[in-house]
Each structure stands twice: as structure tokens, then as C-alpha cells.
Design a protein around this motif. Structure first.
Motif, PDB file in Angstrom:
ATOM      1  N   UNK A   1       8.726   3.319   9.858  1.00  0.00           N
ATOM      2  CA  UNK A   1       7.613   3.957   9.137  1.00  0.00           C
ATOM      3  C   UNK A   1       7.172   5.234   9.842  1.00  0.00           C
ATOM      4  N   UNK A   2       7.290   5.267  11.171  1.00  0.00           N
ATOM      5  CA  UNK A   2       6.967   6.511  11.860  1.00  0.00           C
ATOM      6  C   UNK A   2       7.913   7.630  11.409  1.00  0.00           C
ATOM      7  N   UNK A   3       9.210   7.305  11.317  1.00  0.00           N
ATOM      8  CA  UNK A   3      10.190   8.304  10.873  1.00  0.00           C
ATOM      9  C   UNK A   3       9.925   8.723   9.430  1.00  0.00           C
ATOM     10  N   UNK A   4       9.620   7.743   8.576  1.00  0.00           N
ATOM     11  CA  UNK A   4       9.390   8.053   7.159  1.00  0.00           C
ATOM     12  C   UNK A   4       8.200   9.001   7.006  1.00  0.00           C
ATOM     13  N   UNK A   5       7.119   8.738   7.731  1.00  0.00           N
ATOM     14  CA  UNK A   5       5.951   9.610   7.611  1.00  0.00           C
ATOM     15  C   UNK A   5       6.195  10.968   8.253  1.00  0.00           C
TER      16      UNK A   5
ATOM     17  N   UNK B   1       0.802  -1.218   0.000  1.00  0.00           N
ATOM     18  CA  UNK B   1       0.000   0.000   0.000  1.00  0.00           C
ATOM     19  C   UNK B   1       0.836   1.269   0.000  1.00  0.00           C
ATOM     20  N   UNK B   2       2.090   1.151   0.408  1.00  0.00           N
ATOM     21  CA  UNK B   2       2.932   2.341   0.456  1.00  0.00           C
ATOM     22  C   UNK B   2       3.501   2.643  -0.920  1.00  0.00           C
ATOM     23  N   UNK B   3       3.603   3.926  -1.298  1.00  0.00           N
ATOM     24  CA  UNK B   3       4.304   4.249  -2.547  1.00  0.00           C
ATOM     25  C   UNK B   3       5.748   3.753  -2.450  1.00  0.00           C
ATOM     26  N   UNK B   4       6.317   3.380  -3.606  1.00  0.00           N
ATOM     27  CA  UNK B   4       7.676   2.822  -3.624  1.00  0.00           C
ATOM     28  C   UNK B   4       8.684   3.686  -2.886  1.00  0.00           C
ATOM     29  N   UNK B   5       8.605   5.011  -3.111  1.00  0.00           N
ATOM     30  CA  UNK B   5       9.633   5.879  -2.519  1.00  0.00           C
ATOM     31  C   UNK B   5       9.532   5.883  -0.998  1.00  0.00           C
ATOM     32  N   UNK B   6       8.311   5.765  -0.466  1.00  0.00           N
ATOM     33  CA  UNK B   6       8.157   5.714   0.984  1.00  0.00           C
ATOM     34  C   UNK B   6       8.650   4.364   1.506  1.00  0.00           C
ATOM     35  N   UNK B   7       8.296   3.299   0.779  1.00  0.00           N
ATOM     36  CA  UNK B   7       8.736   1.959   1.188  1.00  0.00           C
ATOM     37  C   UNK B   7      10.263   1.868   1.169  1.00  0.00           C
TER      38      UNK B   7
END
Lengths: 201, 201
Positions: A26-30, A2-8
Motif C-alpha cells: 500500500x505504501x508503493x501504491x500510494x 475503504x480503498x477505491x477498487x483500482x488502488x486495491x
């Protein structure tokens, strides 16, 4: 997924850091997604420069800026070159410097001997330490490796390797940590605190 | 300072991440110094791409790959567009998707109302939600903002704003977390668990 590639990709890259699990990643990424762009850009630039802009001091093997042959401590004429404090990691140098009471110089091994992990004397800066001591002028070597099994083993090995030089060798004191609670001290720390007890002054 | 500039820069950049203090930052920096170069390079590249390669879904405002007008969930014909689950953050979408049991679509507010922090309705995607509901075809809105003061306040505000649409509005159940311990539940959770008690089946 479900995550866009760049976020993943960012989550994956962050997950490779020690102590960062998938949830923290994932918390840091968001957080970075939402934060001002310069926070992620500054971090990216700092990451890209970290390897190219640093080198090891050719005397003590601590991290120093690229282009330096000796680090600030080794190049400092007011430091006592006759006293070498041997540590496992560059972070240990920082910790000791924060005490503000050590006036000698350091030697960074970049690890500790660990037969289990396959880390032998050749993987560490031990040969460099032996050569440095043999070159003369050293009065005391403080073996400040960690108070762990590997650290103790490394200190014992170093003592054996350096014995011939006839230099005083010491080890950091063991005992109760300041601010600690006797009730919660483990058995071996308490044993060392008892056997190393000192006169009250 | 004793750290080379490039290391200090990395420590500073890492310290700006949430939950990363100066000690963790320097531990991470020294880890990256020693680790294979691709670990820091991959992270740097991922950071540089995170803003340019992502955008917000023009339907639900979740994060999606740049170039998409609708995210994977909104573009999925098998999702029930009549049921909208309103959440605070993109991470909440991931959490709900992990349950595998919600078949509707989402609306991401990007925060919660907070008079203390000065976050009003205009800073959130509330107007977009109202327009989306007014456009028709919606049967149920699940107000899945956090079970916190701000989340409750936001849900109450949304109910008031959306009341005119005549759509069913629900809120996620409160009660004891699964695997939790009654003994350690706080008073308000226990109160909600009692008042929301259900027949055994």
C-alpha cells in the motif's frame, strides 16, 4: 473496503511480488498515485514486454533478448568455451560477471534439486548440460550452485551425471566472506575456512 | 550490458520505486521473468488504471474512485461531520480507520509544511480546510499530522489559520507506544509520556 477498487487491485498485484507485504504494497501504491504518471506507465510497459521480448539462450539457457539463439556471452568469441560455470539462476551469472575475472561460459540450471519442493532433474536444465558436455571440447566444469543443502545436493548429482565425461570438476571455495567477522561466522563456515586454509604468500 | 534491454528496462522502472534498490529491482525482475505471465500482466493493468480510475474526494481530498464527488466516508450519513480529523496522507486515514473508533470525517492535506523541501501552504490542501471550517457546523478539529518536526509545524500553522473559527482543536496524544519498551524510548517521547501522565482508573 475503504480503498477505491483500482488502488486495491494495485495493492493486491504488488503484494504478489516476493518480499512485498501488504504494508509495503500500500505504501508503493500510494506513492505511485502521487508520483508523475510516467513512473507507473513506464513500469507497466516494461512489465508487458518482459515475457515477449526475452527468451532463453539455446546454449547456456541464460536470459537473452528475443530473436537471439545465443546470448552475448555464448556468442562472444573471446570467451573460453572450454570452461563451463554451472549456476542456479540468471542472477548468479550477473554476480559472477561483476567480478570481471571469469572468462569462460555459463550454464544456467534455473533452480536446484529439491526433493522437499518436488524439484527433480527434469525440471532443471540438467539434460541440456549433459548433452553439452558430451558434445566435447569442455575441460573444466565449475559447479557454482549455491553453498546450501540444495546447491550441494545438485552439485553432487551433477558430478555423478558428468563423471563419465572425464572432465575436471570444481566447486567454488568456502570460507569466511571478505569483510566478515570471524566472531560472527557460523560453525560450518568456520569449519570450512579451517579445513580449506591456504598458505600465506 | 549483459541484461537484455527489456529486463534492464524493468529493473530501471522498478528501481524508481521508493525503498527498491538496484539489487531488489533485479531480484523482482527475474522473479517476474520466471513467474506465471498473469502476475506481471495483472500488475501492469493495475498500474495503467491507477491514475485514470481514481480521483480526490471534493470534500476531504482523500483518494476515491473516479466519478465520485465525495468519498465513502464523507458520503456516509452515519459519520459525524462535526468532527474533522486532519491527516497528512491517505494512508493515515486507513491507519485511523483500522482502529475502528473514529466516527468523524477526515481532511487529507497531501503532505506537511516543510520550508527545507520548499513545501508551503499552497502546495497542501490547507485553503480547502479553512473554507470547509468557515462553512460552519464543525465542533472539533483533530490535528493528526505526524509527530515529527514538519507535522508539528503544520499543526501549529493550522491552529493559527483556524483560530478565528472558534472551534476546539486537539492533537493526538504522545507517549510510549503500546507494547514498547521504556528502556528503548527516546528522550523526547519519554518526556512527553511523563508530562502527559494520566490517573490510573
Amino acid at each position: 473496503m475503504l480503498l477505491p477498487d483500482s488502488v486495491q487491485n494495485l495493492v493486491n498485484a504488488l503484494s504478489r511480488l516476493p518480499g512485498v507485504g501488504p504494508k509495503t504494497a500500500s505504501r508503493l501504491a500510494f506513492y505511485l498515485l502521487r508520483a508523475p504518471e510516467d513512473i507507473s506507465n513506464d513500469l507497466a510497459q516494461a512489465l508487458l514486454r518482459i515475457k515477449t521480448d526475452t527468451t532463453l539462450c539455446q546454449v547456456c539457457y541464460n536470459i537473452t533478448s528475443a530473436g537471439n539463439t545465443a546470448c552475448e556471452i555464448c556468442a562472444n568469441a573471446s570467451r573460453d568455451q572450454r570452461m563451463i560455470c554451472v549456476v542456479e539462476e540468471p542472477l548468479d551469472v550477473l554476480a559472477l560477471e561483476r567480478t570481471g575475472s571469469f572468462t569462460g561460459v555459463y550454464h544456467v540450471l534455473h533452480g536446484a534439486l529439491s526433493p522437499i519442493e518436488g524439484i527433480g532433474p527434469d525440471q532443471l536444465r540438467i539434460r541440456e548440460l549433459v548433452l553439452r558436455v558430451r558434445a566435447g571440447g569442455v575441460q573444466e566444469i565449475i559447479l557454482a550452485t549455491n553453498p546450501s543443502m540444495e546447491g550441494d545436493y545438485t552439485a553432487a548429482y551433477l558430478r555423478q551425471q558428468l563423471q563419465a565425461a572425464g572432465v575436471r570438476m570444481t566447486r567454488l571455495a568456502r570460507g569466511l566472506p571478505v569483510g566478515g567477522d570471524l566472531e560472527y561466522a557460523d560453525q560450518s563456515t568456520l569449519l570450512r575456512a579451517l579445513s580449506g586454509r591456504q598458505e600465506m604468500d
